[in-house]
Design a protein around this motif. Sequence first.
Motif, PDB file in Angstrom:
ATOM      1  N   TYR A  31       0.807  -1.218   0.000  1.00 32.80           N
ATOM      2  CA  TYR A  31       0.000   0.000   0.000  1.00 32.80           C
ATOM      3  C   TYR A  31       0.840   1.268   0.000  1.00 32.80           C
ATOM      4  O   TYR A  31       0.293   2.373  -0.067  1.00 32.80           O
ATOM      5  N   TYR A  32       2.172   1.126   0.088  1.00 35.23           N
ATOM      6  CA  TYR A  32       3.028   2.286   0.299  1.00 35.23           C
ATOM      7  C   TYR A  32       4.093   2.434  -0.772  1.00 35.23           C
ATOM      8  O   TYR A  32       4.655   1.447  -1.246  1.00 35.23           O
ATOM      9  N   ILE A  51      10.672   3.555  -4.655  1.00 38.41           N
ATOM     10  CA  ILE A  51      10.018   2.578  -5.504  1.00 38.41           C
ATOM     11  C   ILE A  51       8.512   2.713  -5.337  1.00 38.41           C
ATOM     12  O   ILE A  51       8.006   2.879  -4.220  1.00 38.41           O
ATOM     13  N   SER A  52       7.818   2.665  -6.458  1.00 37.47           N
ATOM     14  CA  SER A  52       6.383   2.865  -6.470  1.00 37.47           C
ATOM     15  C   SER A  52       5.634   1.619  -6.004  1.00 37.47           C
ATOM     16  O   SER A  52       6.043   0.496  -6.291  1.00 37.47           O
ATOM     17  N   GLN A 100       1.816   6.838   1.437  1.00 43.69           N
ATOM     18  CA  GLN A 100       0.806   6.285   0.540  1.00 43.69           C
ATOM     19  C   GLN A 100       0.688   7.118  -0.731  1.00 43.69           C
ATOM     20  O   GLN A 100       0.299   6.594  -1.768  1.00 43.69           O
ATOM     21  N   SER A 101       1.036   8.381  -0.671  1.00 45.58           N
ATOM     22  CA  SER A 101       1.084   9.189  -1.876  1.00 45.58           C
ATOM     23  C   SER A 101       2.531   9.170  -2.397  1.00 45.58           C
ATOM     24  O   SER A 101       3.406   8.537  -1.823  1.00 45.58           O
ATOM     25  N   ARG A 102       2.787   9.904  -3.446  1.00 44.49           N
ATOM     26  CA  ARG A 102       4.121   9.896  -4.055  1.00 44.49           C
ATOM     27  C   ARG A 102       5.178  10.357  -3.052  1.00 44.49           C
ATOM     28  O   ARG A 102       4.977  11.321  -2.334  1.00 44.49           O
ATOM     29  N   TYR A 118       6.001   7.676   7.479  1.00 39.17           N
ATOM     30  CA  TYR A 118       6.472   6.741   8.489  1.00 39.17           C
ATOM     31  C   TYR A 118       7.956   6.494   8.241  1.00 39.17           C
ATOM     32  O   TYR A 118       8.378   6.352   7.094  1.00 39.17           O
ATOM     33  N   TRP A 119       8.716   6.417   9.333  1.00 40.11           N
ATOM     34  CA  TRP A 119      10.173   6.313   9.231  1.00 40.11           C
ATOM     35  C   TRP A 119      10.705   5.185  10.086  1.00 40.11           C
ATOM     36  O   TRP A 119      10.161   4.893  11.154  1.00 40.11           O
ATOM     37  N   GLY A 120      11.810   4.593   9.625  1.00 39.23           N
ATOM     38  CA  GLY A 120      12.551   3.679  10.453  1.00 39.23           C
ATOM     39  C   GLY A 120      13.543   4.433  11.311  1.00 39.23           C
ATOM     40  O   GLY A 120      13.634   5.665  11.249  1.00 39.23           O
ATOM     41  N   GLN A 121      14.334   3.697  12.074  1.00 42.88           N
ATOM     42  CA  GLN A 121      15.265   4.319  13.028  1.00 42.88           C
ATOM     43  C   GLN A 121      16.619   4.619  12.405  1.00 42.88           C
ATOM     44  O   GLN A 121      17.418   5.334  12.998  1.00 42.88           O
ATOM     45  N   GLY A 122      16.864   4.065  11.227  1.00 43.11           N
ATOM     46  CA  GLY A 122      18.104   4.334  10.516  1.00 43.11           C
ATOM     47  C   GLY A 122      19.165   3.272  10.750  1.00 43.11           C
ATOM     48  O   GLY A 122      19.166   2.570  11.762  1.00 43.11           O
TER      49      GLY A 122
END
Length: 129
Positions: A31-32, A51-52, A100-102, A118-122
């Motif tokens: 979905y993302y 990546i789409s 969810q959008s571009r 939404y982000w990861g911790q790196g």
Amino acid sequence: QVQLVESGGGSVQPGGSLRLSCAASGSNLDYYNIGWFRQAPGKEREGVSCISSSNGDTYYSNSVKGRFTISRDNANNTVYLQMNSLKPEDTAVYYCAAKQSRICGYLSGSFYYLRGDYWGQGTQVTVSS
């Protein structure tokens, strides 16, 4: 809501390779749109690739085009960033982000990126001899 966890960072010599993983939980990555970003010490966070979700189209900044490859494995809910021919200037903390959008693309031939939702911790990548 999706949770993201990056892994695969480390220290390599110039010319080496690493593969970063961005594993998702809480929702399907289908979905993302997923982007990889990086932030070097003293610099702003910048978009590297994305990546789409709809058609798997990929996009790259000029600084990594031809060296990095983004891919997604929806069955494993993971997005990868294969990084080859690494240079010292690739040293940074790498983050994946979902939107969810571009999240990035090309406009008039130029790469652009937007902030993820939404982000990861790196994960740290260090390229040094």
